[in-house]
Motif scaffolding. Structure first.
Motif, mmCIF file in Angstrom:
data_model
loop_
_atom_site.group_PDB
_atom_site.id
_atom_site.type_symbol
_atom_site.label_atom_id
_atom_site.label_comp_id
_atom_site.label_asym_id
_atom_site.label_seq_id
_atom_site.Cartn_x
_atom_site.Cartn_y
_atom_site.Cartn_z
ATOM 1 N N HIS A 97 -1.760 -2.504 -3.937
ATOM 2 C CA HIS A 97 -1.446 -1.081 -4.071
ATOM 3 C C HIS A 97 -0.013 -0.789 -3.616
ATOM 4 O O HIS A 97 0.749 -0.100 -4.294
ATOM 5 N N PHE A 98 0.359 -1.320 -2.463
ATOM 6 C CA PHE A 98 1.699 -1.010 -1.953
ATOM 7 C C PHE A 98 2.795 -1.733 -2.735
ATOM 8 O O PHE A 98 3.884 -1.192 -2.902
ATOM 9 N N ARG A 99 2.505 -2.910 -3.233
ATOM 10 C CA ARG A 99 3.529 -3.569 -4.055
ATOM 11 C C ARG A 99 3.778 -2.732 -5.309
ATOM 12 O O ARG A 99 4.921 -2.538 -5.738
ATOM 13 N N ASN B 261 17.688 4.214 -0.957
ATOM 14 C CA ASN B 261 17.660 2.896 -0.312
ATOM 15 C C ASN B 261 16.767 2.879 0.910
ATOM 16 O O ASN B 261 17.039 2.219 1.898
ATOM 17 N N ILE B 262 15.674 3.633 0.831
ATOM 18 C CA ILE B 262 14.703 3.617 1.933
ATOM 19 C C ILE B 262 14.056 2.236 1.977
ATOM 20 O O ILE B 262 13.649 1.703 0.949
ATOM 21 N N LEU B 263 13.980 1.687 3.182
ATOM 22 C CA LEU B 263 13.277 0.422 3.346
ATOM 23 C C LEU B 263 11.777 0.744 3.402
ATOM 24 O O LEU B 263 11.334 1.514 4.257
ATOM 25 N N LEU B 264 11.031 0.191 2.458
ATOM 26 C CA LEU B 264 9.592 0.478 2.416
ATOM 27 C C LEU B 264 8.838 -0.752 2.909
ATOM 28 O O LEU B 264 8.976 -1.839 2.360
ATOM 29 N N SER B 265 8.051 -0.577 3.956
ATOM 30 C CA SER B 265 7.377 -1.730 4.557
ATOM 31 C C SER B 265 5.871 -1.527 4.582
ATOM 32 O O SER B 265 5.391 -0.513 5.100
ATOM 33 N N PHE C 54 5.710 0.552 -4.296
ATOM 34 C CA PHE C 54 7.126 0.338 -3.992
ATOM 35 C C PHE C 54 7.906 0.016 -5.278
ATOM 36 O O PHE C 54 9.042 0.460 -5.454
ATOM 37 N N ALA C 55 7.277 -0.765 -6.166
ATOM 38 C CA ALA C 55 7.965 -1.139 -7.403
ATOM 39 C C ALA C 55 8.175 0.089 -8.291
ATOM 40 O O ALA C 55 9.245 0.273 -8.877
ATOM 41 N N PHE D 135 8.377 3.201 -7.307
ATOM 42 C CA PHE D 135 9.348 4.102 -6.679
ATOM 43 C C PHE D 135 10.781 3.610 -6.894
ATOM 44 O O PHE D 135 11.691 4.390 -7.148
ATOM 45 N N LYS D 136 10.950 2.303 -6.806
ATOM 46 C CA LYS D 136 12.279 1.725 -6.982
ATOM 47 C C LYS D 136 12.837 2.019 -8.379
ATOM 48 O O LYS D 136 14.032 2.271 -8.545
ATOM 49 N N GLN D 137 11.932 2.000 -9.364
ATOM 50 C CA GLN D 137 12.405 2.292 -10.725
ATOM 51 C C GLN D 137 12.593 3.777 -10.952
ATOM 52 O O GLN D 137 13.448 4.211 -11.713
ATOM 53 N N TRP D 138 11.762 4.539 -10.279
ATOM 54 C CA TRP D 138 11.813 5.993 -10.445
ATOM 55 C C TRP D 138 13.067 6.551 -9.754
ATOM 56 O O TRP D 138 13.782 7.367 -10.308
ATOM 57 N N GLN D 139 13.351 6.076 -8.534
ATOM 58 C CA GLN D 139 14.484 6.602 -7.778
ATOM 59 C C GLN D 139 15.354 5.441 -7.293
ATOM 60 O O GLN D 139 15.411 5.161 -6.098
ATOM 61 N N PRO D 140 16.039 4.794 -8.236
ATOM 62 C CA PRO D 140 16.778 3.583 -7.868
ATOM 63 C C PRO D 140 17.902 3.841 -6.866
ATOM 64 O O PRO D 140 18.328 2.943 -6.165
ATOM 65 N N GLU D 141 18.347 5.094 -6.786
ATOM 66 C CA GLU D 141 19.459 5.391 -5.867
ATOM 67 C C GLU D 141 18.989 5.464 -4.410
ATOM 68 O O GLU D 141 19.789 5.388 -3.494
#
Ligand code: ARG
Length: 585
Positions: free
Chosen positions: A348-350, A364-368, A353-354, A356-362
């Protein structure tokens, strides 16, 4: 920099960062680390960051380290740093720097910890139980881990926002509404709200399996709720409220506080705009009447498309988490968001995060995703009650306190009832928390009452007991510890530490700040547990070899100071694990 207030390890690290930036101005100072040498033969601290930087730039690492050493001034703090192997920088503290560090800690109460110069904003999403379901042992790990990480991050000077993402929306409410309307036992609700909701849920769930008509009824109730039917909304709110009260009781017992508990329903109005945004960006596509995000070209996710809008138009867990992430970004501008859940949610989290990265590529929040394994019973299977039910958190905490109380009464039958109860709570709950934090979080661990409550071994009671023993040294010496510390500071005393046991203990104490930094960067409080256990062991050998009460003059004062600082670090460390220390045991 005002060196009289700067903590020793912080000073070394800052100087090291300065020297490295002179040679490699583009290196990120945040990545430059100072490590504790595991083998004291090589020194007290070691830095391997130069090797990593040189490797990235395809330079000779040893040469790079040589150049850094030319700029590294540790005079007054450490002997000349040594270059070893392919480019390790080894640092050995000067004895006078060690004694200065102890006096400084006595003066400032810093416990050898200094807030970071690179303050970050962190959102920690943890605990997050589901409404209408009792919190079970699985939620304990999230609650305890998340709370401890928040405490450490705050002590290290970061801005921390804790948010309890309660599961307060979802398909279970259809069934619950049917149950509430037809079978509610008001007396039971008043007595044990979550128990009653669970009973209703089970009952209707069973009925749904046997009777299609009940299932349809539940579906209708859910649709009505989602449409905003007033009566259903009012019932839902009440279910939420009674659950919340019971969760809060548990948090109070555990000493856990949240800044926010927005919960899933908080994002209801934003779900459709998320779906719309992802569709417009071409990330979500129609697939058999639903909206799905496919991960083409991402080998680890290619076989796992994520559903964000169901055929019936309902959003789901992923959609809610996307809206939550977007809200947190706008609201708090975090540098990092930490999600603490069990390992079964890794996919779910992978996906989240994936997407979100494509949706808001700008961004740079570290998602853990800080995930953890299961708690097992002594049979090696998931921890359950004898009848096979999941264990409720409240029952578990009750049993911890009862067991601790029995042990206390055996040892100390004359203790007043209230004192014994208070002590039992500190010891019992401390033991459960510690047992949960001690194992590597990604492994499953076996829940073992006797082991966790034991006064020997790597347990909370052992560490709590170590603190009380140190307190009693001051009592035996007829000294008030605080007054003793004040006197040490006022008299500008000279410390004498001739024994290697004293030296070793002093150095171990100074490591504390670096341990906390590694706890935070790896999200692993078990480092802290192990450090505290080792510290207690180092203290014991010091105490066996260096008489305190029978020594005199400045030798005694120095030893008493070591005792006091050990107690302070142990208590501070336990506090960061959310564990209290009693004044006696
Ligand atoms: N309520 C979920 C559960 O019990 C955990 C939620 C974790 N947080 C999140 N943002 N998804 O499994």
């Amino acid at each position: 920099m005002d060196d009289s207030k700067t903590v020793l390890t912080h000073l070394i690290k800052t100087r090291l960062q300065g020297a490295i930036s002179k040679v490699f101005p583009e290196a990120d100072p945040g990545l430059i680390q100072l490590q504790i040498c595991t083998n004291p033969r090589y020194g007290d601290y070691q830095c391997t960051s130069v090797m990593a930087i040189a490797k990235g730039l395809k330079l000779n690492p040893r040469k790079a380290a040589e150049e850094v050493l030319e700029h590294l001034d540790l005079s007054g703090v450490a002997s000349d740093p040594e270059l070893a192997g392919p480019g390790f920088i080894n640092i050995r503290l000067l004895p006078e720097a060690v004694t200065q560090a102890l006096l400084q800690a006595a003066r400032t109460g810093s416990c050898f910890v200094q807030p970071s110069d690179q303050t970050q904003t962190m959102v920690i999403d943890f605990s997050s139980p589901n409404v209408a379901k009792p919190m079970h042992v699985g939620h304990i790990r999230s609650t305890i881990l998340g709370d401890s990480l928040a405490r450490v991050a705050r002590l290290l000077g970061h801005k921390v926002i804790t948010d309890n993402h309660i599961g307060d929306w979802g398909t279970q409410f259809g069934k619950l509404l049917v149950g509430w309307k037809k079978h509610l036992d008001a007396a039971n609700l008043a007595k044990d709200a979550l128990g009653e909701l669970e009973r209703l849920y089970r009952m209707v769930n069973q009925a749904c399996e046997e009777d299609e008509a009940v299932l349809e009824e539940a579906r209708q109730e859910l649709v009505a709720l989602q449409r905003g039917d007033e009566n259903n909304l009012a019932i839902w709110k009440e279910m939420k409220e009674v659950s919340r009260l019971q969760f809060d009781q548990i948090y109070e017992r555990l000493g856990v506080v949240f800044d926010h508990a927005h919960g899933e329903s908080f994002y209801n109005d934003h779900l459709h705009s998320v779906v719309q945004a992802l569709t417009e960006k071409g990330l979500a596509r129609d697939s058999q009447g639903a909206k799905v995000v496919f991960f083409e070209g991402q080998p680890d996710l290619e076989d796992h498309p994520a559903l964000i809008l169901k055929k019936d138009g309902g959003a789901n867990y992923t959609t809610t988490d996307l809206a939550t992430l977007d809200y947190r970004r706008k609201q708090w501008q975090p540098d990092e968001i930490i999600y603490v859940t069990d390992g079964r949610q890794q996919l779910h989290f992978r996906q989240l995060f994936a997407i979100f990265k494509q949706w808001q590529p700008e961004s740079n929040i570290l998602l853990s995703h800080t995930w953890f394994g299961s708690i097992l019973g002594s049979d090696g299977r998931p921890f359950k009650t004898r009848s096979g039910d999941t264990i409720k958190l409240n029952d578990l905490l009750d049993e911890a306190e009862e067991r601790a109380l029995r042990a206390i009464k055996e040892k100390n039958p004359d203790l007043p009832e209230q004192t014994a109860n208070e002590l039992a709570s500190i010891i019992g709950i401390g033991a459960v928390k510690y047992a949960d934090l001690l194992p590597n979080r990604q492994t499953d661990y076996v829940f073992d009452w006797d082991k966790m409550l034991s006064l020997s071994g790597n347990t909370a009671p052992y560490l709590q007991y170590a603190c009380t023993r140190i307190r009693s040294i001051f009592r035996k010496a007829s000294l008030d510890e605080a007054a003793f510390l004040a006197e040490c500071i006022a008299s500008n005393m000279e410390l004498v530490m001739e024994s290697t046991h004293e030296q070793t203990l002093a150095r171990k104490l100074i490591h504390f700040g670096l341990i906390l930094e590694s706890v935070l960067s790896d999200h692993r409080p078990n480092y802290l547990c192990n450090y505290l256990y080792e510290l207690a062991g180092t203290y014991t050998s010091f105490y066996e070899h260096c008489p305190v009460l029978k020594s005199e003059g400045s030798v005694q004062t120095s030893r008493l100071l070591l005792c006091s600082l050990t107690r302070q670090v142990l208590e501070k460390g336990l506090g960061l694990l959310g564990i209290q220390t009693p004044s006696f045991m």
